[in-house]
Write an enzyme that holds these catalytic residues in place. Sequence first.
Site, short mmCIF file in Angstrom:
data_model
loop_
_atom_site.label_atom_id
_atom_site.label_comp_id
_atom_site.label_asym_id
_atom_site.label_seq_id
_atom_site.Cartn_x
_atom_site.Cartn_y
_atom_site.Cartn_z
N GLU A 279 0.83 -1.20 0.00
CA GLU A 279 0.00 0.00 0.00
C GLU A 279 0.86 1.26 0.00
O GLU A 279 0.53 2.26 -0.63
CB GLU A 279 -0.95 -0.02 1.22
N GLU A 282 2.09 1.78 -3.50
CA GLU A 282 0.98 2.31 -4.30
C GLU A 282 0.75 3.79 -3.98
O GLU A 282 0.56 4.62 -4.86
CB GLU A 282 -0.27 1.48 -3.97
N CYS A 299 -8.55 -2.43 3.51
CA CYS A 299 -8.50 -3.61 4.40
C CYS A 299 -9.87 -4.01 4.90
O CYS A 299 -10.09 -5.16 5.25
CB CYS A 299 -7.64 -3.35 5.62
N SER A 319 -7.42 1.49 -2.63
CA SER A 319 -6.17 0.75 -2.86
C SER A 319 -6.47 -0.60 -3.48
O SER A 319 -7.47 -1.25 -3.17
CB SER A 319 -5.45 0.55 -1.53
N LYS A 354 -15.93 -10.10 7.01
CA LYS A 354 -14.88 -10.95 6.44
C LYS A 354 -15.48 -12.24 5.90
O LYS A 354 -14.94 -12.85 4.99
CB LYS A 354 -13.83 -11.28 7.50
N GLU A 357 -16.31 -11.31 2.55
CA GLU A 357 -15.10 -11.13 1.75
C GLU A 357 -14.52 -12.48 1.33
O GLU A 357 -14.11 -12.66 0.18
CB GLU A 357 -14.05 -10.34 2.54
N GLU A 362 -13.38 -12.71 -6.33
CA GLU A 362 -12.02 -12.21 -6.56
C GLU A 362 -10.98 -13.04 -5.80
O GLU A 362 -9.80 -13.04 -6.15
CB GLU A 362 -11.90 -10.76 -6.09
N CYS A 498 -11.18 -2.35 14.17
CA CYS A 498 -11.50 -3.78 14.32
C CYS A 498 -11.64 -4.22 15.78
O CYS A 498 -12.32 -5.21 16.06
CB CYS A 498 -10.44 -4.62 13.64
#
Lengths: 563, 164
Positions: A279, A282, A299, A319, A354, A357, A362, A498
């Site tokens: 990151e 980037e 994230c 990102s 999550k 996710e 992907e 989190c």
Amino acid sequence: MSEYMTIDGIPVEINGEKNVLELIRKVGIELPTFCYHSELSIYGACRMCMVENERGGLEAACSTPPRAGMNIRTNTERLRRYRKTILELLLANHCRDCTTCENNGSCKLQSLARRFHIDGVRFPDGERIKHAKDESSLSITCDASKCILCGDCVRMCNEIQNVGAIDFAHRGSKMLISTAFGVPMAESPCVGCGQCAAVCPTGAIVVKNNIAEVWKALDDPTVKTTVQIAPAVRVAVGKELGIGDGENALGKIIAALRRMGFDEVYDTSTGADLTVLEETEEFLHRIENGEKLPLITSCCPAWINYCEKKHPDLLKNVSTCRSPMQMLASLLREQSKLSSRRMYHVAVMPCTAKKFEAARDEFKNDGMPNVDAVLTTQELIRMIRESGIVFNELEPEAVDMPFGSVSGAGIIFGVTGGVTEAVLRRVVSDKSRTGLLSLARMGQRGSSGVKEFTVPYGDRELKIAVVSGLANAESVLKRVNNGEHFDLIEVMACPGGCVAGGGQPFVPVERRAKRSEGLYTADRVSSIRRSEENPLMFSLYNGILKGRVHELLHVDYCKGGEN
Amino acid sequence: MHKMNANFDYAEVERILSAHAYDPHAIISILQEIQEIYRYLPRGVFPYIADKLRVSEARIYSVATFYENFSLEPKGRYVIKVCDGTACHVRGSIPILERLRSELGLSEEKKTTDDLNFTLETVSCLGACGLAPVLTVNDVVHPAMTPDKASQLIKQIKEEIAND
């Protein structure tokens, strides 16, 4: 001159408290409530916090501002009777199958019924409307038959998260919490953050349970089971498992997971170190080229969902880094190709989103997900209990090699501002101890929902915003859309990051700082504080990642949106 | 998420919204005016209003389902409201309601005829207790009703429809 009021005969100083309830709790009286959360608007529906004033009148403590000279009692015969009646009325219209409820043992209705010794419900069962459970979401499960209509979830979803997936629908005895037109949760604007489940006092909204499939994999000798533990998990199991909340229990968690049968145990912070490096690169690339700024962090999966649903135009700013969980998972998956045994990979996360996710296309290889199952901290605790492991007697153990080394920068990912601080450690040129210390005081730490500051970089200043809570994110994004310049925006969907994730055991906002402090302590005692100094990184970039960084560590969410 | 309907003409909805300056506090008035046009609240307008007022679709659904007067189902050309307030009830509103239901093939659950000509509802009080038992057809009051008068009324309306 200080102003005083009297609570149960004790004079108490009024110190800017918003309501009498806060003051009562400050003096150590645990006044019962269902619909009060300090971060949400006052609703005043449950009436459990009624107090009696000097004239014998009743006032709801949550919606009464303290006045000088006020004299109230919190525990009288009349109040006890009223509270019991309220509980009985709620129970009369509530599924009472406590023993088979997902929330058995952590239900507020159950615990208040016990506290006020409800030994029977005088009201007939009557006609209860049968509600089908909504299990469509990968993150949460909703059961309206257990709902007491406190509205905590609605206010959380609207006020703090700006998602608005649910609201009250219908009225009177038919009233329920519903999506628009009662569509399944998975088809609603829900982003899966799980904050509704966190504030739900009953089992009406609970975290989706994936325990059974994990046990099955653990029992299968043909499968190699690996597990990664997210930073925020280690500081949130304490209270439930008999050590202090906020205490770092990573070593014990690792030991418990091995006893439960996991073959290899890793720390998601390793993935976070990779995220920092990727990151940062980037970020610097975009700054040099002056393109696609602000860079917005990627994230947080609930944030990604939110961005996809509400701000698809900003996805290009997000990102391309995969989340730490996915970075580590794709390395493990790559590594496992060398082994003949199939790998089943579990991620223990503070997060309900999550789960979503992990199921995204992907992050699949030949249709198989890199992360087979996501367990929340709550589920981990349940599995440890189920195993009969006496947690506080466990001897701490360390994670496995070859992915065993982490930096402090990777650990602080679990708290709002952590990703930013980790990236800044890599970005700023001052690599001294003092540099680290002054970096800690830039403004990214603390539990505030929107933190803005600038950091000098070369001959310019980087403008950075750190936000947690999606409504806070929305307010900053609005400014971005109005043309205001930011270089970096860190977004965490859950207020506080989190550590306060939807999958964590719930603590009220006032007690969350302990968990953040636990992570900062873990960082402070790390011998490696910067991701680039993690020796593992060097071997990874020269080994498994060589020529495959983009394929294994990055993702294009924009493309997902077009398909 | 329920997507907006591409075939739906939002011009009318847009006019109503702009007349209310896109004020989210005016949800009720906005829904009332939309219902005046379509005789119910078409599902397709929800995401549109939600987007323009910057409130959630769930919140608008909440308002629409809270008030008895809003309908999410298409209504008939002729909306008959039989008053079942206390005064009308004791003076025999139920036999009138039952007669209308049997004439129109409707029930408590099925409120609108398949040809979308009639909708039959009860209301709690029309505030015309002196005229009890009373019903309205498209807001025109018919006082001192009996089951037979109700049948006559239906016959009349059906003729009107046929002559249209």
